[in-house]
Design an enzyme around this catalytic site. Structure first.
Site, PDB file in Angstrom:
ATOM      1  N   ARG A   1       0.831  -1.193   0.000  1.00  0.00           N
ATOM      2  CA  ARG A   1       0.000   0.000   0.000  1.00  0.00           C
ATOM      3  C   ARG A   1       0.869   1.247   0.000  1.00  0.00           C
ATOM      4  O   ARG A   1       1.732   1.405   0.859  1.00  0.00           O
ATOM      5  CB  ARG A   1      -0.926  -0.003   1.229  1.00  0.00           C
TER       6      ARG A   1
ATOM      7  N   ASP B   1       3.620  -6.381  10.961  1.00  0.00           N
ATOM      8  CA  ASP B   1       4.673  -6.078  11.918  1.00  0.00           C
ATOM      9  C   ASP B   1       4.528  -6.926  13.181  1.00  0.00           C
ATOM     10  O   ASP B   1       5.523  -7.419  13.728  1.00  0.00           O
ATOM     11  CB  ASP B   1       4.641  -4.590  12.305  1.00  0.00           C
TER      12      ASP B   1
ATOM     13  N   ASP C   1      -0.583  -2.845  13.074  1.00  0.00           N
ATOM     14  CA  ASP C   1      -0.072  -3.380  11.804  1.00  0.00           C
ATOM     15  C   ASP C   1       0.122  -4.894  11.987  1.00  0.00           C
ATOM     16  O   ASP C   1       1.058  -5.336  12.671  1.00  0.00           O
ATOM     17  CB  ASP C   1       1.248  -2.709  11.438  1.00  0.00           C
TER      18      ASP C   1
ATOM     19  N   THR D   1      -0.975   7.591  -0.943  1.00  0.00           N
ATOM     20  CA  THR D   1      -2.281   7.472  -1.598  1.00  0.00           C
ATOM     21  C   THR D   1      -3.127   6.339  -1.040  1.00  0.00           C
ATOM     22  O   THR D   1      -4.330   6.286  -1.283  1.00  0.00           O
ATOM     23  CB  THR D   1      -2.101   7.221  -3.101  1.00  0.00           C
TER      24      THR D   1
END
Length: 212
Positions: A107, A206, A203, A111
């Site tokens: 990603r 992670d 996340d 944006t």
């Protein structure tokens, strides 16, 4: 927001219990990986509930019995890299003979648009049912891109398995594909200004791999 029968929320008490531990910021990477595996296994039961069966005769220690077994070609699990890898072991514990393909998406931090950087799929995937897996469904961009890629390969039956989903992501996936079904353990409140799910998990990649 109301959802149609293409969205299945797995609300079993043990799923909700494990999901609470998964959300906890103090859960270690080791425990986080284990919880992701376990939740994928739970979800897999529901996502495979409609698999076709065929009759088979089995010799038990007592007699010949009429039994059932899964019919058709092996299913394919397609994790969206990299966080989706954390769900594969749980699903293969449920279905040891399944094949695994890989689709890599990242990603853009500005944006939030998905970009494909890797794809490797088993042969004859167009003749097989596919489970696309990713712990989180946020904006839906990566999931939509992965599903569209699989449609271009001729895949007809696709299910998307996630652990937590934002309403925005669900809406994006349902609008982009008229046939895909979504399985999730929770529909969360929504997205923050950074397009992270609230309350979410942080996340997932992670936390699975111990990176920052």
């Amino acid at each position: 927001m109301e959802y149609n029968d293409r969205v299945v929320v797995i609300d079993h008490p043990m799923v909700q219990h494990k999901l609470s531990k998964l959300r906890n910021k103090n859960t270690s990477s080791k425990d986080f990986r284990q919880l992701v595996r376990e939740l994928a296994l739970f979800e897999g039961y529901e996502a495979t509930r409609d698999l076709a069966l065929e009759d088979v005769k089995v010799e038990t220690p007592i007699c010949t019995a009429d039994c059932k077994q899964v019919a058709g070609k092996k299913m394919v699990i397609v994790p969206i890299l990299r966080a989706g890898l954390g769900m594969v072991d749980g699903l293969q514990e449920l279905m040891p003979s399944t094949f695994v393909g890989h689709v890599g998406m990242y990603r853009d931090p500005e944006t939030h648009e998905p970009h494909e950087y890797y794809a490797k799929l088993p042969d004859s995937i167009d003749q097989r049912d596919v489970l696309v897996v990713d712990p989180m469904l946020a904006t839906g961009g990566s999931a939509v891109a992965a599903i569209q890629y699989l449609r271009r390969q001729g895949v007809k039956n696709i299910k998307l398995m996630v652990l937590v989903a934002a309403p925005e992501g669900i809406e994006a996936v349902l609008e982009a594909d008229p046939d895909v079904r979504i399985y999730t353990c929770s529909i969360d409140e929504g997205l923050n200004e950074r397009a992270y799910i609230v309350p979410g998990l942080g996340d997932a990649g992670d936390r699975i791999f111990g990176t920052k």
